[in-house]
Structure formats: structure tokens, C-alpha cells
Design a protein around this motif. Structure first.
Motif, mmCIF file in Angstrom:
data_model
loop_
_atom_site.group_PDB
_atom_site.id
_atom_site.type_symbol
_atom_site.label_atom_id
_atom_site.label_comp_id
_atom_site.label_asym_id
_atom_site.label_seq_id
_atom_site.Cartn_x
_atom_site.Cartn_y
_atom_site.Cartn_z
ATOM 1 N N HIS A 24 0.820 -1.210 0.000
ATOM 2 C CA HIS A 24 0.000 0.000 0.000
ATOM 3 C C HIS A 24 0.857 1.265 0.000
ATOM 4 O O HIS A 24 0.373 2.345 -0.346
ATOM 5 N N PHE A 25 2.152 1.148 0.375
ATOM 6 C CA PHE A 25 3.034 2.309 0.305
ATOM 7 C C PHE A 25 3.194 2.800 -1.139
ATOM 8 O O PHE A 25 3.513 3.972 -1.363
ATOM 9 N N LEU A 26 3.003 1.897 -2.105
ATOM 10 C CA LEU A 26 3.153 2.273 -3.508
ATOM 11 C C LEU A 26 1.856 2.798 -4.113
ATOM 12 O O LEU A 26 1.813 3.091 -5.304
ATOM 13 N N THR A 27 0.812 2.902 -3.326
ATOM 14 C CA THR A 27 -0.490 3.329 -3.862
ATOM 15 C C THR A 27 -0.935 4.667 -3.277
ATOM 16 O O THR A 27 -2.083 5.055 -3.433
ATOM 17 N N GLN A 28 -0.011 5.362 -2.606
ATOM 18 C CA GLN A 28 -0.413 6.559 -1.872
ATOM 19 C C GLN A 28 -0.415 7.828 -2.711
ATOM 20 O O GLN A 28 -0.885 8.861 -2.266
ATOM 21 N N ILE A 88 4.885 -11.009 -5.653
ATOM 22 C CA ILE A 88 3.962 -11.439 -4.605
ATOM 23 C C ILE A 88 3.741 -10.225 -3.707
ATOM 24 O O ILE A 88 4.622 -9.857 -2.916
ATOM 25 N N ALA A 89 2.598 -9.581 -3.863
ATOM 26 C CA ALA A 89 2.322 -8.319 -3.176
ATOM 27 C C ALA A 89 1.347 -8.563 -2.038
ATOM 28 O O ALA A 89 0.250 -9.075 -2.247
ATOM 29 N N GLY A 90 1.746 -8.205 -0.830
ATOM 30 C CA GLY A 90 0.896 -8.411 0.345
ATOM 31 C C GLY A 90 0.601 -7.115 1.062
ATOM 32 O O GLY A 90 1.396 -6.170 1.020
ATOM 33 N N THR A 91 -0.550 -7.054 1.709
ATOM 34 C CA THR A 91 -0.887 -5.873 2.508
ATOM 35 C C THR A 91 -1.974 -6.217 3.516
ATOM 36 O O THR A 91 -2.784 -7.116 3.298
ATOM 37 N N GLN A 92 -1.941 -5.497 4.646
ATOM 38 C CA GLN A 92 -3.037 -5.575 5.597
ATOM 39 C C GLN A 92 -3.807 -4.254 5.645
ATOM 40 O O GLN A 92 -4.843 -4.149 6.281
ATOM 41 N N GLN A 93 -3.285 -3.253 4.926
ATOM 42 C CA GLN A 93 -3.951 -1.956 4.849
ATOM 43 C C GLN A 93 -4.796 -1.908 3.577
ATOM 44 O O GLN A 93 -4.520 -1.150 2.652
ATOM 45 N N ILE A 94 -5.845 -2.725 3.539
ATOM 46 C CA ILE A 94 -6.633 -2.838 2.327
ATOM 47 C C ILE A 94 -7.332 -1.527 1.989
ATOM 48 O O ILE A 94 -7.552 -1.210 0.824
ATOM 49 N N ASN A 149 -8.683 3.179 -10.310
ATOM 50 C CA ASN A 149 -8.348 2.649 -8.993
ATOM 51 C C ASN A 149 -7.172 1.689 -9.096
ATOM 52 O O ASN A 149 -7.222 0.706 -9.831
ATOM 53 N N VAL A 150 -6.098 1.977 -8.355
ATOM 54 C CA VAL A 150 -4.902 1.153 -8.452
ATOM 55 C C VAL A 150 -5.121 -0.223 -7.847
ATOM 56 O O VAL A 150 -4.566 -1.222 -8.317
ATOM 57 N N GLY A 151 -5.954 -0.297 -6.789
ATOM 58 C CA GLY A 151 -6.233 -1.593 -6.178
ATOM 59 C C GLY A 151 -6.907 -2.531 -7.150
ATOM 60 O O GLY A 151 -6.546 -3.711 -7.273
ATOM 61 N N GLU A 152 -7.909 -2.022 -7.866
ATOM 62 C CA GLU A 152 -8.603 -2.835 -8.859
ATOM 63 C C GLU A 152 -7.646 -3.276 -9.957
ATOM 64 O O GLU A 152 -7.697 -4.416 -10.427
ATOM 65 N N ALA A 153 -6.744 -2.366 -10.372
ATOM 66 C CA ALA A 153 -5.799 -2.689 -11.440
ATOM 67 C C ALA A 153 -4.795 -3.747 -11.004
ATOM 68 O O ALA A 153 -4.532 -4.710 -11.740
ATOM 69 N N ILE A 154 -4.234 -3.601 -9.806
ATOM 70 C CA ILE A 154 -3.226 -4.545 -9.323
ATOM 71 C C ILE A 154 -3.841 -5.911 -9.061
ATOM 72 O O ILE A 154 -3.320 -6.946 -9.502
ATOM 73 N N ILE A 155 -4.952 -5.934 -8.342
ATOM 74 C CA ILE A 155 -5.590 -7.210 -8.018
ATOM 75 C C ILE A 155 -6.143 -7.859 -9.284
ATOM 76 O O ILE A 155 -6.070 -9.076 -9.466
ATOM 77 N N GLY A 156 -6.682 -7.041 -10.185
ATOM 78 C CA GLY A 156 -7.192 -7.592 -11.438
ATOM 79 C C GLY A 156 -6.097 -8.171 -12.298
ATOM 80 O O GLY A 156 -6.326 -9.113 -13.064
ATOM 81 N N ASN A 157 -4.874 -7.652 -12.198
ATOM 82 C CA ASN A 157 -3.764 -8.148 -12.997
ATOM 83 C C ASN A 157 -3.057 -9.333 -12.351
ATOM 84 O O ASN A 157 -2.125 -9.887 -12.908
ATOM 85 N N SER A 158 -3.486 -9.705 -11.149
ATOM 86 C CA SER A 158 -2.902 -10.858 -10.451
ATOM 87 C C SER A 158 -3.750 -12.089 -10.734
ATOM 88 O O SER A 158 -4.909 -12.147 -10.332
ATOM 89 N N TYR A 159 -3.165 -13.067 -11.415
ATOM 90 C CA TYR A 159 -3.932 -14.270 -11.757
ATOM 91 C C TYR A 159 -4.287 -15.070 -10.509
ATOM 92 O O TYR A 159 -5.295 -15.750 -10.469
ATOM 93 N N THR A 160 -3.445 -14.937 -9.470
ATOM 94 C CA THR A 160 -3.682 -15.655 -8.222
ATOM 95 C C THR A 160 -3.904 -14.657 -7.099
ATOM 96 O O THR A 160 -3.153 -13.697 -6.962
ATOM 97 N N LYS A 161 -4.932 -14.902 -6.302
ATOM 98 C CA LYS A 161 -5.268 -14.019 -5.181
ATOM 99 C C LYS A 161 -5.497 -14.884 -3.948
ATOM 100 O O LYS A 161 -6.115 -15.950 -4.045
#
Length: 654
Positions: free
Chosen positions: A501-505, A528-534, A547-559
Motif C-alpha cells: 500500500h506504500f506504492l499506492t499513496q 507477490i504483493a501483500g498488505t493488511q492496509q486494504i 483505482n490502483v487496487g482494482e488494477a493490481i488485483i485484477g492483474n494478479s492471476y492468483t489471489k
């Protein structure tokens, strides 16, 4: 023509036309015939008992299913299917009269509606309402042509090598059937009919006892397919955990480009649910496989593991001697169809540096960025790097540093023509002063990191009291490691970016992170990107407003989602377009440590993270001591071969 002697003729007279000695007693055929050879070709015998059948060396029992649970979801038969033992599940389906079922539900609605009018007991009334709703649902599905009706039959075919084993297997299966709410019957004195009903010959001799009328939707749930399995097991696969529904492994081959679109993965969960333990385990397993691993570690949670295995840990602090020059270009990789040259590389780098500056000053305006763009061009021009043909010819101390940027802004301040532009970036000038002449000198200097290891971690914990500095260090480190990854298109590299989440500020940093994230596949790498600050991820936007969250999570084939608050689940569904079923929400809201929802493409499975004995020893030694009294395991003694195994190894031939 051959002439026979008298002796040979006499010997022939003692045998019949089949060559059998006439003097031999053949009254007992069992003694005379070669039964071993016959049994080897056709070893069949059959003996019926009231509750089982003995055929050759097999002891057989067939259980008939006479009742089914009311409601079940897909793959609910997996516990029975995966039981150890020789067990065969036999299904038989026949068309049913849909008209009778429609009449039944229609009459149910009419009778229950009338019964509801005269009912005042709250509990009884709720049961009546529930029955009416169920009947209406079935009618609606039929009228919408979603389902039709049929008769279903089910048998469980059991085999064992002895009667004792067969009885034990029967008890075990019956226990499982009870848990699944399946009522079984051992057809005493009808094992013959049950046996042939379970054979694939289309004869159902006990249909009057085993029939169950249901719709096609419910009947399909008994087909024992593992729709909840994520299991691609081969020597290259990553073992992720245990499937809680099927008790099988969850394994993914991230190198299989036909089935896995990219190696990227997001790991999301609140504090204390097992996210860090999972990532530590994953790092250990990549180390064991010889995969190159880079780590950005904001909380200093991976340093001990990295140092234990001889890796390199870079501890970053405000006055750290270790430097990564944010203005240096480390690779000639450029995502453009134009011819690559120094000028193009510098233009691309300046866009990144402006994102870095925006982390230092979050309210950086577009006008300020425009002035800083010109300042940065002047710094690169003054350094002399534009005269080179490629960056490999440029030494690290030839690149401009933050001091050069600061001095270039001072030139604007001291010149008449630059005074107006200086006023625009004056606030940034004072902020930059603290990074050049103040106590925060982390980013000012020439790069002095020499990566000579396959295991590298950057510890940012010393910066956690200043989020802006930590965020800038995070972005600068990610940019540096991204350039390292793009130098090599063949070697498989995994980059762990914990607390991403530091990269999404801010928008510019988010845009760079996303552009790099989606291009990892091009370089045979995975993030492998992890966060607890959803919430920070959900609120982050890129330069284009997406929205960067939608873009990053959408581009991850595995969640992988660990435990989350109900509000966070709602936000994920609304903003990230990741839908959870009621069962999935219930599991995630429980926040059980080490349990989560794994999504791999279109496949989903509930997963439990289980550490091996050695992984537990390395990750949590205190818990290991509690579970295993032997503090230092003697693995050599455990794998020592027995004399028989040693003899087999000596005699083994390729």
C-alpha cells in the motif's frame, strides 16, 4: 518316413488318443488338472452370504443409499470420494414425471397457505413460510426451464482382502455417510441384486428401495467432481496449502503459461491472520528450489530467514550509508517501439523521478512537476551522461544526485530569468533541503549496492516513524529492483513486496507500480504483493484516475484472501469487483489464523496453511519447541536407509 521300434509302439499303446497314460487314475479331476494355470487365466469363484459376497480373494459388500440430505452444494461428496480403501461410488439416473412434481409443489403451496392462516405459533408459522418459499422456488426454476425432474439412485461398492477389513471399511464408510446426511442400507439377503445393480450393465434391481425424486440441479451435486480443487501437481509446482473441502493439496505451476496467465499474486488479510507466515513459508520454499528472491520488508520480518540462508540484508535508515541513487538509470529496458537511446531512457526515468518527488511532497501540482521536469533535464545534461551511447559505459558516480537537483533549483533562485519558476517550486526546494543538507540523507548519494546474491532483502523498519520517508524508500527500492529484474529475461525471479500500500499513496507512484506489475510476465518473473492496509489500496488512484487496487488485483492471476472485516469485504466487492459467496464471506469473517480463500483464475478453494516441521523451526522456534521436544532434529538419522533398502540401492540398475 520314420519307422517306430517295437518298444515305442508298446509305449504308445499305453496312452489314449489325447496322450494320457491309461494306467493313471483320473477319477479325481481336481488332482489331475493343472488348476494353478487355470486360476491364473480365470481366477473366478463366487459365494454369497447374507451381508457380503466372496469372490476369489475379494470380499465385497454393496451399500444402498436410501435417503439424501435436504440441501447440498457442489462437491459435497468429496469426503466419501477421498476416503482410503477400495471404494466405488455408483450413480444411476432415470427420467421422472415432471408433471407429478409440479402438482406436488403446487398443492404444497395451496395447503401450506391455508395452514398458515390458522397457525399462531411463531415457530410453526416460520416453518410453514419456509416450506412455501421452497416450493415456490422449485416451481419458479421449473417454469424458467432451469431444471427438470428425475429419479436418482446411488450405491457404494466396497472391496477388501478379508472379512475383518471389509467390516472395518464398512464402519468407516457408514460414519462418513452419516456426516454427509446420507442414509445407507446393507441389503441383507439381497447382496446379489445389489452387486449387479452396481455393475455398469444398466440393471438396477433395487430401484424401489433406492429411488429419490429430485430436480436436475440437486442431482448434479452428487457427481463427485472436484470443482473446488486447485491441483496441478508436478516437480515445478508450488505447494500452497491444504484444501479444506477436499483435504487434498493446493498446488499451482506458475511456470505453466498455458494455464497461468502470469506469476503475480496478491495476499490480503488483517493483522494476525497468517499473511506474513504464509509469505515466509513461500520464501523458504523458493530458497529450497534455488529461485532468486528479492524482498521489500517494511517491518523487518524476513531478515532472520535471509541471513540464516546466507542472503544479503540491506538495512535502510534516514542516515544509512547504503544508497540507491533515485536519478540513476540501471537498465536500458524501455517499453517503447522507438529506437532506444540515452535521451529516451532519461525521459522515461524523469517520469519515475517526478513520482518519487510526489512522495516527498504529496500535494505536488502539475505546474510544479513541469518546472521540475526542466530542472531534471538540466541536471542530466550538466552531468555529461547524454554524450554516451549506452548506460553500461557510464560509471555510478557520473549520474546526477539530489544535491545536483538542489543546486539547479538554487541557480533558478539566483537568476533573473529563473526567479518566476523558482517561486513555483520554492516549497519543494525547502523540503528537498532536508534530504540534501538535513538529517534525511538516505536518498542523496551515488548507488553503492552490489547485488551478488540470489537472496536479497531491504529492511525499511527504521523508517516506519515517518511514512513519507518510508513510502519514498519503498518506491525507490522497488524501482531499483524492477531495473534489476529487467536486466534478465530468462532467470526466474520472485519479488516479494510486503505492505505494498506504500506504492499506492500517490498517483504517479501508483501508475509506475501498476505498469511494472503487469509487465513482470515479460521477464519470467513474478511479484507477490501483500498488505493488511486494504483501505489504503482501495482508496489509491493512478494518474489516469483508475483505482490502483482494482488494477493490481485484477492483474494478479492468483489471489489469496485471509481473514477480513465485514466492511472490508463489502469494499472489496464494491470497488475491486471481487464477489464472495455467503460461504466464502463466513469463512473470511471468522479470521481463523492460517485459513483463507485461494483464487487461481476461475478456480476457488478454501485453504489452510500448514508449516512442515522444519519450516516451523525456522519461522517460529518457540512454537516449534512446544510441539517438538527435540529442539534440533536429527534428519540424517531419520532418512537413514534400512539394510534392505541399502541392498536394493546397491542392486539397482538404470
Amino acid at each position: 518316413m520314420r519307422l517306430f521300434s517295437k518298444k515305442e509302439v508298446e509305449e504308445q499303446d499305453d496312452t489314449d488318443e489325447f496322450g494320457v497314460d491309461k494306467s493313471q487314475d483320473i477319477s479325481n479331476l481336481d488332482d489331475f488338472l493343472d488348476s494353478e494355470s487355470i486360476n491364473g487365466v480365470y481366477p473366478f469363484s463366487w459365494e454369497e452370504f447374507p451381508d457380503h459376497i466372496e469372490s476369489g480373494d475379494n470380499y465385497i459388500r454393496v451399500l444402498a443409499i436410501v435417503d439424501y440430505p435436504k440441501v447440498k452444494s457442489g462437491n459435497w461428496l468429496a469426503p466419501l470420494k477421498r476416503k482410503k480403501g477400495n471404494i466405488t461410488i455408483v450413480q444411476d439416473f432415470e427420467s421422472s414425471n415432471a408433471r407429478k412434481m409440479v402438482e406436488y409443489y403446487n398443492n404444497t403451496i395451496k395447503n401450506k397457505e391455508a395452514e398458515k392462516v390458522d397457525t399462531y405459533d411463531p415457530l410453526k408459522k416460520k416453518k410453514i413460510v419456509q416450506a412455501i418459499e421452497t416450493a415456490n422456488m422449485q416451481l419458479n426454476k421449473y417454469l424458467d426451464s432451469e431444471v427438470t425432474y428425475l429419479y436418482q439412485h446411488m450405491y457404494v461398492f466396497l472391496q477388501a482382502e478379508s472379512l475383518e477389513e471389509l467390516n472395518a471399511l464398512t464402519d468407516s464408510v457408514n460414519n462418513t455417510l452419516s456426516k454427509l446426511q446420507l442414509k445407507s442400507m446393507n441389503p441383507i439377503k439381497a447382496q446379489y441384486q445389489a452387486f449387479w445393480s452396481a455393475m455398469p450393465i444398466g440393471e438396477n434391481l433395487l430401484k424401489d428401495y433406492t429411488f429419490k425424486q429430485s430436480n436436475t440441479e440437486v442431482a448434479s451435486s452428487v457427481i463427485p467432481f472436484d470443482d473446488a480443487d486447485i491441483l496441478d501437481l508436478n516437480p515445478h509446482s508450488d505447494i500452497e496449502g491444504i484444501n479444506k473441502d477436499t483435504n487434498s493439496l493446493i498446488a499451482i505451476d506458475y511456470m505453466d503459461k498455458r494455464n497461468v496467465l502470469n506469476q503475480n499474486m496478491v495476499v490480503i488479510g488483517t493483522s494476525g491472520v497468517g499473511k506474513t507466515t504464509y509469505m515466509q513459508q513461500k520464501i523458504l520454499r523458493y530458497i529450497a528450489k534455488g529461485v532468486k528472491v528479492f524482498i521489500i520488508d517494511p517491518e523487518n520480518e524476513y531478515s532472520e530467514i535471509v541471513e540464516h540462508f546466507g542472503g544479503q540484508v540491506v538495512h535502510l535508515s534516514s542516515n544509512s550509508a547504503t544508497k540507491i541513487n533515485p536519478l540513476e538509470i540501471f537498465t536500458e529496458e524501455l517499453d517503447t517501439s522507438q529506437e532506444v537511446n540515452i535521451d529516451l531512457l532519461i525521459k522515461d526515468k524523469i517520469q519515475r523521478v517526478k513520482g518519487f518527488f510526489q512522495v516527498l511532497k504529496p500535494d505536488l501540482t502539475q505546474v510544479e512537476k513541469s518546472v521540475l521536469d526542466s530542472v531534471l533535464h538540466d541536471c542530466y545534461r550538466n552531468s555529461g551522461v547524454l554524450h554516451y551511447k549506452n548506460i553500461k559505459s557510464i560509471h555510478q558516480d557520473q549520474w546526477p544526485i539530489l544535491s545536483d537537483v538542489f543546486q539547479q533549483i538554487e541557480r533558478l533562485r539566483d537568476s533573473k530569468e529563473g526567479k518566476e519558476r523558482y517561486e513555483i517550486i520554492k516549497d519543494f526546494y525547502f523540503i528537498l533541503d532536508s534530504y540534501v543538507n538535513g538529517s534525511n540523507t538516505l536518498f542523496n548519494g551515488f548507488t553503492n549496492i552490489d547485488i551478488n546474491t540470489n537472496l536479497l532483502s531491504f529492511d525499511l523498519k527504521a523508517l516506519q516513524n515517518d511514512e513519507e520517508i518510508q513510502g519514498a524508500a519503498y518506491l525507490n527500492t522497488f524501482s531499483f529492483l524492477w531495473d534489476e529484474i529487467t536486466k534478465n529475461r530468462t532467470e526466474n525471479i520472485k519479488l516479494f513486496v510486503d505492505e505494498f500500500h506504500f506504492l499506492t499513496q500517490n498517483p504517479d507512484a501508483s501508475s509506475f507500480f501498476y505498469q511494472a506489475f503487469k509487465r513482470f510476465r515479460k521477464y519470467n518473473a513474478g511479484a507477490i504483493a501483500g498488505t493488511q492496509q486494504i483501505q489504503d489500496v482501495l482508496d489509491g488512484t493512478m494518474g489516469n484516475g483508475k483505482n490502483v487496487g482494482e488494477a493490481i488485483i485484477g492483474n494478479s492471476y492468483t489471489k489469496l484472501f485471509f481473514g477480513l472485516d465485514p466492511g472490508s469485504l463489502d469494499d472489496i466487492e464494491d470497488k475491486l469487483r471481487v464477489n464472495f459467496s455467503k460461504k466464502e464471506r463466513k469463512l473470511l469473517e471468522k479470521k481463523k489464523q492460517g485459513e483463507g480463500l485461494m483464487i487461481n483464475g476461475s478456480k476457488r478453494a478454501f485453504m489452510k496453511v500448514t508449516l512442515t516441521e522444519e519450516e516451523l523451526r525456522l519461522i517460529d522456534f518457540e512454537q516449534y519447541q512446544e510441539k517438538y521436544p527435540e529442539a534440533i532434529p536429527n534428519y540424517e538419522e531419520r532418512i537413514k536407509m534400512t539394510p534392505i533398502e541399502q541392498e536394493e540401492a546397491r542392486s539397482f540398475q538404470f
